[in-house]
Design an enzyme around this catalytic site. Sequence first.
Site, short mmCIF file in Angstrom:
data_model
loop_
_atom_site.label_atom_id
_atom_site.label_comp_id
_atom_site.label_asym_id
_atom_site.label_seq_id
_atom_site.Cartn_x
_atom_site.Cartn_y
_atom_site.Cartn_z
N GLY A 169 -11.90 -15.91 -9.30
CA GLY A 169 -10.49 -16.31 -9.43
C GLY A 169 -10.02 -16.67 -10.82
N CYS A 173 7.57 8.63 -3.16
CA CYS A 173 8.77 8.40 -2.36
C CYS A 173 8.78 7.00 -1.74
CB CYS A 173 8.86 9.45 -1.28
SG CYS A 173 8.64 11.09 -1.96
N GLU A 174 8.85 6.00 -2.58
CA GLU A 174 8.94 4.60 -2.14
C GLU A 174 9.71 3.87 -3.23
OE1 GLU A 174 7.66 3.13 0.58
OE2 GLU A 174 6.20 4.63 1.24
#
Length: 403
Positions: A233, A337-338
Amino acid sequence: MRFLNSKLKIENTILQNIAKKYGTPAYCYSYKQLRENINDFKKNFKSISPLICFAIKSNTNLNLIKEIKKFGLGADVVSMGELMLALKAGISPKKIVFSGVGKTSKEINFAIDKNILLINSESKSEIIEIDKIAKIKKKQVNIGIRLNPNTDPKTLSQISTGKKDNKFGVNDKTFFELVRYCKNSKNINLKCLSVHIGSQILDHKPYEKMLRILDKIIKKTQYKFDFIDLGGGMGIPYNNDKKLNYKKYHSAIKKFLKNKKSQIIFEPGRSIIGNTGVLISKVIYIKESYKKNFVILDAAMNDLMRPALYGAVHRILPLLKRGKKSKKIYEFVGPICESTDKFTSIKNFQELKEKDFIAICDVGAYGISLSSNYNLRPKPIEILINGSKIRVVKKRQKHHEII
Ligand SMILES: *Cc1c(COP(=O)(O)O)cnc(C)c1O
């Protein structure tokens, strides 16, 4: 990575030349940066001699993992595939920990057969399953239990894992119950307490809080854990933020270890590999719009998903620097296509032309490993740069391989 005579370079290699020779999109990694990150990590935590297990999910390139292995690192894996990859890279099973919220019996069987260091478990049901399989195999299996310390890591909500609403780990009550369960089992050796509160953590304070909670829990259980696995992390600077202060984290751990004999395990991914890589891409078209211009790249969300998935922002640099600034805002997008297939918007970027090249920065972690074939796009080539030596560490996928 730096500009020299207006050309962006990784070590001694001009990225524009790479783009022309190998095509785009292409992931390019710096060997020297990788070495520096590992040495820096080791140096900062030297006094506690931790076992450093590279989080394979952050970058699944076999050849890069082989290089990481040469520095003595182990592996943190979260699936059978990653475990197989770590073993194939030559990492000793004695340096491998298997994390994750839901390991299937097939995965548990495989991990037990390979005699890995630890299976870190996150539920009572999974521990019962491990116990059952170990009994059939007449084996003793070393495990860890992952605690959910209910600590806010102060990072993006999508990559926070240590709060009580998150699916990860077990709460303190279950933890105590599971410690008792393991004590009574003949086939399970409880060796480790593990935590991992989230990713891209830049402030050391959540870690300090986590350590205080661990300390209390350990006192309450009165159990001697051979290992305390603190997870990964550790954050890196993507934009103007500062990276996590290792020194402060280190001194908190030293304090925590005062009355204990446990060995610390770390599972860093991003902090080892994140800033080693760039994704180079070509401007296919520039489309003018009302307030901004769309810079349509040949790289897309299938190649680098972090912006679409978490709203992450990566710096973008031109491969050739020119003086003139664009008057319009540039929105860097891919051809998929987004509407979420966009990287970032930048004001005052240099004026770009079609066929120019750019680099999306700091994509070594969760870049290629999160890539997909969405829109049936082949995955990009991966290149490792060491000085002026260039090595293809993964070939570009071909259409026939995915059709
Ligand atoms: C993802 C993950 C890591 C690595 O996280 P980084 O932010 O890349 O350091 C470590 N441990 C576990 C259990 C993880 O799920």
